[in-house]
Enzyme design. Structure first.
Site, PDB file in Angstrom:
ATOM      1  N   ASN A 156       0.786  -1.243   0.000  1.00 37.86           N
ATOM      2  CA  ASN A 156       0.000   0.000   0.000  1.00 37.86           C
ATOM      3  C   ASN A 156       0.817   1.291   0.000  1.00 37.86           C
ATOM      4  O   ASN A 156       0.315   2.324  -0.454  1.00 37.86           O
ATOM      5  CB  ASN A 156      -1.039  -0.012   1.124  1.00 37.86           C
ATOM      6  CG  ASN A 156      -0.422  -0.157   2.487  1.00 37.86           C
ATOM      7  OD1 ASN A 156       0.481  -0.966   2.670  1.00 37.86           O
ATOM      8  ND2 ASN A 156      -0.879   0.598   3.438  1.00 37.86           N
ATOM      9  N   GLU A 252       4.751  -4.756  12.026  1.00 39.04           N
ATOM     10  CA  GLU A 252       3.852  -3.614  11.780  1.00 39.04           C
ATOM     11  C   GLU A 252       2.653  -4.172  11.025  1.00 39.04           C
ATOM     12  O   GLU A 252       2.725  -4.397   9.812  1.00 39.04           O
ATOM     13  CB  GLU A 252       4.577  -2.556  10.932  1.00 39.04           C
ATOM     14  CG  GLU A 252       5.835  -1.989  11.562  1.00 39.04           C
ATOM     15  CD  GLU A 252       5.528  -1.024  12.704  1.00 39.04           C
ATOM     16  OE1 GLU A 252       4.390  -0.528  12.789  1.00 39.04           O
ATOM     17  OE2 GLU A 252       6.440  -0.784  13.512  1.00 39.04           O
ATOM     18  N   CYS A 286      -3.127   1.339   6.724  1.00 38.00           N
ATOM     19  CA  CYS A 286      -3.204   0.624   8.003  1.00 38.00           C
ATOM     20  C   CYS A 286      -3.819   1.467   9.116  1.00 38.00           C
ATOM     21  O   CYS A 286      -4.361   0.917  10.067  1.00 38.00           O
ATOM     22  CB  CYS A 286      -1.828   0.119   8.406  1.00 38.00           C
ATOM     23  SG  CYS A 286      -0.618   1.429   8.515  1.00 38.00           S
TER      24      CYS A 286
HETATM   25  P1  NAP Z   1       0.623  -9.303   3.182  1.00 40.19           P
HETATM   26  O1  NAP Z   1      -0.224 -10.088   2.262  1.00 40.19           O
HETATM   27  O2  NAP Z   1       0.750  -9.764   4.588  1.00 40.19           O
HETATM   28  O3  NAP Z   1       2.048  -9.197   2.467  1.00 40.19           O
HETATM   29  C1  NAP Z   1       3.081  -8.448   3.019  1.00 40.19           C
HETATM   30  C2  NAP Z   1       4.420  -9.026   2.593  1.00 40.19           C
HETATM   31  O4  NAP Z   1       4.553 -10.343   3.139  1.00 40.19           O
HETATM   32  C3  NAP Z   1       4.579  -9.169   1.085  1.00 40.19           C
HETATM   33  O5  NAP Z   1       5.889  -8.840   0.718  1.00 40.19           O
HETATM   34  C4  NAP Z   1       4.299 -10.641   0.860  1.00 40.19           C
HETATM   35  O6  NAP Z   1       4.906 -11.185  -0.293  1.00 40.19           O
HETATM   36  C5  NAP Z   1       4.912 -11.238   2.111  1.00 40.19           C
HETATM   37  N1  NAP Z   1       4.405 -12.603   2.384  1.00 40.19           N
HETATM   38  C6  NAP Z   1       3.308 -13.199   1.888  1.00 40.19           C
HETATM   39  N2  NAP Z   1       3.202 -14.442   2.357  1.00 40.19           N
HETATM   40  C7  NAP Z   1       4.236 -14.636   3.182  1.00 40.19           C
HETATM   41  C8  NAP Z   1       4.659 -15.724   3.997  1.00 40.19           C
HETATM   42  N3  NAP Z   1       3.979 -16.851   4.046  1.00 40.19           N
HETATM   43  N4  NAP Z   1       5.767 -15.559   4.732  1.00 40.19           N
HETATM   44  C9  NAP Z   1       6.433 -14.398   4.692  1.00 40.19           C
HETATM   45  N5  NAP Z   1       6.086 -13.334   3.942  1.00 40.19           N
HETATM   46  C10 NAP Z   1       4.997 -13.458   3.199  1.00 40.19           C
HETATM   47  O7  NAP Z   1       0.126  -7.771   3.266  1.00 40.19           O
HETATM   48  P2  NAP Z   1      -0.348  -6.814   2.094  1.00 40.19           P
HETATM   49  O8  NAP Z   1      -1.673  -7.287   1.602  1.00 40.19           O
HETATM   50  O9  NAP Z   1       0.752  -6.594   1.124  1.00 40.19           O
HETATM   51  O10 NAP Z   1      -0.514  -5.449   2.924  1.00 40.19           O
HETATM   52  C11 NAP Z   1      -1.666  -5.094   3.600  1.00 40.19           C
HETATM   53  C12 NAP Z   1      -1.506  -5.266   5.089  1.00 40.19           C
HETATM   54  O11 NAP Z   1      -0.384  -4.546   5.578  1.00 40.19           O
HETATM   55  C13 NAP Z   1      -2.699  -4.693   5.845  1.00 40.19           C
HETATM   56  O12 NAP Z   1      -3.081  -5.576   6.860  1.00 40.19           O
HETATM   57  C14 NAP Z   1      -2.164  -3.402   6.421  1.00 40.19           C
HETATM   58  O13 NAP Z   1      -2.847  -2.930   7.553  1.00 40.19           O
HETATM   59  C15 NAP Z   1      -0.753  -3.782   6.725  1.00 40.19           C
HETATM   60  N6  NAP Z   1       0.087  -2.596   6.870  1.00 40.19           N
HETATM   61  C16 NAP Z   1       0.555  -2.261   8.106  1.00 40.19           C
HETATM   62  C17 NAP Z   1       1.308  -1.106   8.278  1.00 40.19           C
HETATM   63  C18 NAP Z   1       1.864  -0.703   9.614  1.00 40.19           C
HETATM   64  O14 NAP Z   1       2.815   0.068   9.633  1.00 40.19           O
HETATM   65  N7  NAP Z   1       1.327  -1.174  10.721  1.00 40.19           N
HETATM   66  C19 NAP Z   1       1.580  -0.303   7.179  1.00 40.19           C
HETATM   67  C20 NAP Z   1       1.074  -0.677   5.938  1.00 40.19           C
HETATM   68  C21 NAP Z   1       0.329  -1.834   5.794  1.00 40.19           C
HETATM   69  P3  NAP Z   1       4.060 -11.474  -1.616  1.00 40.19           P
HETATM   70  O15 NAP Z   1       3.553 -10.155  -2.063  1.00 40.19           O
HETATM   71  O16 NAP Z   1       5.039 -12.098  -2.535  1.00 40.19           O
HETATM   72  O17 NAP Z   1       2.940 -12.399  -1.259  1.00 40.19           O
END
Ligand code: NAP
Length: 481
Positions: A156, A252, A286
């Site tokens: 995002n 995070e 987030c």
């Molecule tokens: P995500 O699906 O959890 O993916 C995040 C990262 O993790 C990607 O690089 C993804 O790679 C990787 N990943 C996927 N499966 C994995 C596994 N089994 N083991 C290790 N890594 C793996 O999250 P998203 O959909 O990209 O992002 C949205 C989420 O991020 C929301 O929940 C949002 O709230 C959160 N977020 C939090 C913050 C904060 O600072 N608190 C800031 C921004 C976003 P691939 O893309 O290759 O699958």
């Protein structure tokens, strides 16, 4: 004319590397294929770690002024090429051009803060004589880099959230391996170019593109990786936490942030701030506003104004300067949110406006009367949907705000200082914003959540603390040197 598809390479130890297997990258707005990136293998991860071992030694031995110079030079490169960076964000992500420009500005800020914080990695002296028998000792604490940082990032904020890990890692003398989200890997690759241009020693930074489910295990489990900095969803974070073993981590994660509106607030300002907080980046933020609790006597007027202003938002092409709301990251994600809206409606919720979907575009949606049994009342929606409910008292608003597995940030609008302090003490979140929505962040503030929203804090200085270890030094003055 057919658009050119760019064949991108990944960066391992200063080399731009290609692989036979690749991952397609699409523009979520048009559905067009825009680029391919290599699908890294487990061997690629091993190679990146081997290079990072060398890079960690190199960066740790660089003088602080040189690390500062590199970070400032990378920031200046991004500033000079701001348009390229903004257009890359627009192309691969959900962001509109105006949102993308803001992210580029913040990335520059993150790197400049990192440069400044590099000179403030300090220790303290230890008064050894507090303990009888230790009068002849003097000593101090200094901080040293952990070594290799693994940085796993979400889609995002594809540039600045990478900078929030790379900047502090370089500032504190570490090597860093970035694994960007597979749907938005291009901004991270552009960031790496900025660092190479700035003269960062080749082995210090790698950007390994590949499927998280395949390449993250060998990365986070490797004994030489001493810090895993993850930003992403709760379920992924939980899985990584189970696997890392004994090493430092930062998590995070997501949230379903609340904002409270009391009758003594400036309602017009509250509407404008919560609309921006709810629908910015098509709700994929987030700290985006997901739940709004409004004191009953102003509920109807707040709701009417909120719906009116929501209907005025322009959804459309990301590169159009007048667009307020772009697409979600994929049609699949938009369908998921649409399904959650339908489920809530079936359970008795009222759809006040929005909810129509065209491919990845979902209209900004306002729901009221959402029962607790609905998925959208409990889970992080991560889409352009907001729930608005009436409450009788501040105490009820605080209780309902806290009734969640998450705890990233919350907001409250009030004209009464006593109410503000009740909220500060009562709200169980990593941040409480007064007379603002939950959606407030500057890059130098501690940022992170409690409960299911994560562990640790980012915000350069706090990330540097996590990416360094303390070493205690003591001199026994009685013994001869
Ligand atoms: P995500 O699906 O959890 O993916 C995040 C990262 O993790 C990607 O690089 C993804 O790679 C990787 N990943 C996927 N499966 C994995 C596994 N089994 N083991 C290790 N890594 C793996 O999250 P998203 O959909 O990209 O992002 C949205 C989420 O991020 C929301 O929940 C949002 O709230 C959160 N977020 C939090 C913050 C904060 O600072 N608190 C800031 C921004 C976003 P691939 O893309 O290759 O699958």
């Amino acid at each position: 004319m057919a658009k050119q598809i760019v064949k991108e390479r990944m960066l391992i130890g200063g080399e731009w590397i290609d692989r036979k297997e690749s991952i397609d990258v699409y523009d979520p707005g048009t559905g067009n294929l825009i680029a391919t990136v290599p699908a890294a293998t487990v061997e690629d991860v091993d190679l990146a770690i081997a290079q990072a071992r060398v890079g960690a030694r190199k960066n740790a031995s660089l003088p602080v002024h040189e690390r500062m110079r590199i970070l400032h030079a990378a920031a200046s490169y991004i500033e000079t090429n701001g348009d390229v960076f903004a257009r890359t964000i627009v192309l691969e992500s959900s962001k509109t051009i105006r949102e993308a420009r803001k992210e580029v500005k913040r990335c520059i800020e993150t790197l400049r803060i990192s440069a400044e914080e590099a000179r403030r990695i300090e220790g303290e002296t230890i008064p050894f004589s507090q303990m009888p028998g230790h009068e002849n000792r003097v000593g101090y604490v200094y901080r040293f880099p952990v070594g290799i940082v693994a940085a796993i990032t979400p889609f995002n904020d594809p540039l600045n959230l990478v900078a929030h890990k790379v900047g502090p890692a370089i500032a504190s003398g570490n090597a860093v391996i970035v694994k960007p989200a597979s749907v938005t890997p291009l901004s991270a690759l552009r960031l790496a170019e900025a660092f190479l241009h700035a003269g960062l020693p080749a082995d210090v930074l790698s950007v390994v593109t590949g499927h998280g489910s395949i390449i993250c295990d060998p990365l986070v489990k490797h004994d030489d990786v001493r810090f895993v900095s993850f930003t992403g969803g709760y379920e992924t974070g939980k899985e990584i936490s189970r696997k890392v073993g004994v090493k430092k981590t930062a998590m995070e994660l997501g949230s379903n942030s609340p904002t409270i509106i009391l009758k003594d607030a400036d309602i017009k300002e509250a509407v404008s701030a919560t609309i921006s907080g709810a629908f910015g980046v098509a709700g994929q933020n987030c700290i985006g506003v997901q739940r709004i609790y409004v004191e009953r006597s102003v509920y109807e007027s707040f709701l009417a104004e909120f719906i009116l202003k929501t209907k005025q938002l322009r959804m459309g092409a990301k590169s159009d300067e007048t667009t307020d709301v772009g697409p979600m990251i994929s049609e699949k994600e938009a369908k998921r949110v649409e399904h959650w809206i339908h489920e809530a409606k079936k359970l008795g919720a009222t759809v006040c406006c929005g909810s129509k979907r065209r491919k990845a575009f979902l209209e900004p949606t306002v729901l009221t009367d959402v029962p607790k049994a609905a998925t959208i009342a409990n889970q992080e929606v991560f889409g352009p949907v907001v729930l608005i409910e009436a409450v009788n008292t501040l105490a009820e608003a605080i209780e309902r705000s806290n009734d969640t597995d998450y705890g990233l940030q919350a907001g409250i609008f009030t004209g009464n200082i006593e109410h503000a302090f009740k909220a500060i003490h009562g709200l169980q979140f990593g941040g409480v914003m007064i007379n603002d929505s939950s959606d407030v962040r500057i890059d130098g503030m501690p940022f992170g959540g409690i409960k299911g929203s994560g562990i640790g804090r980012e915000g350069v200085r706090y990330a540097i603390e996590a990416m360094t270890e303390q070493k205690v030094v003591a001199f026994n003055l009685q013994r001869r040197m």
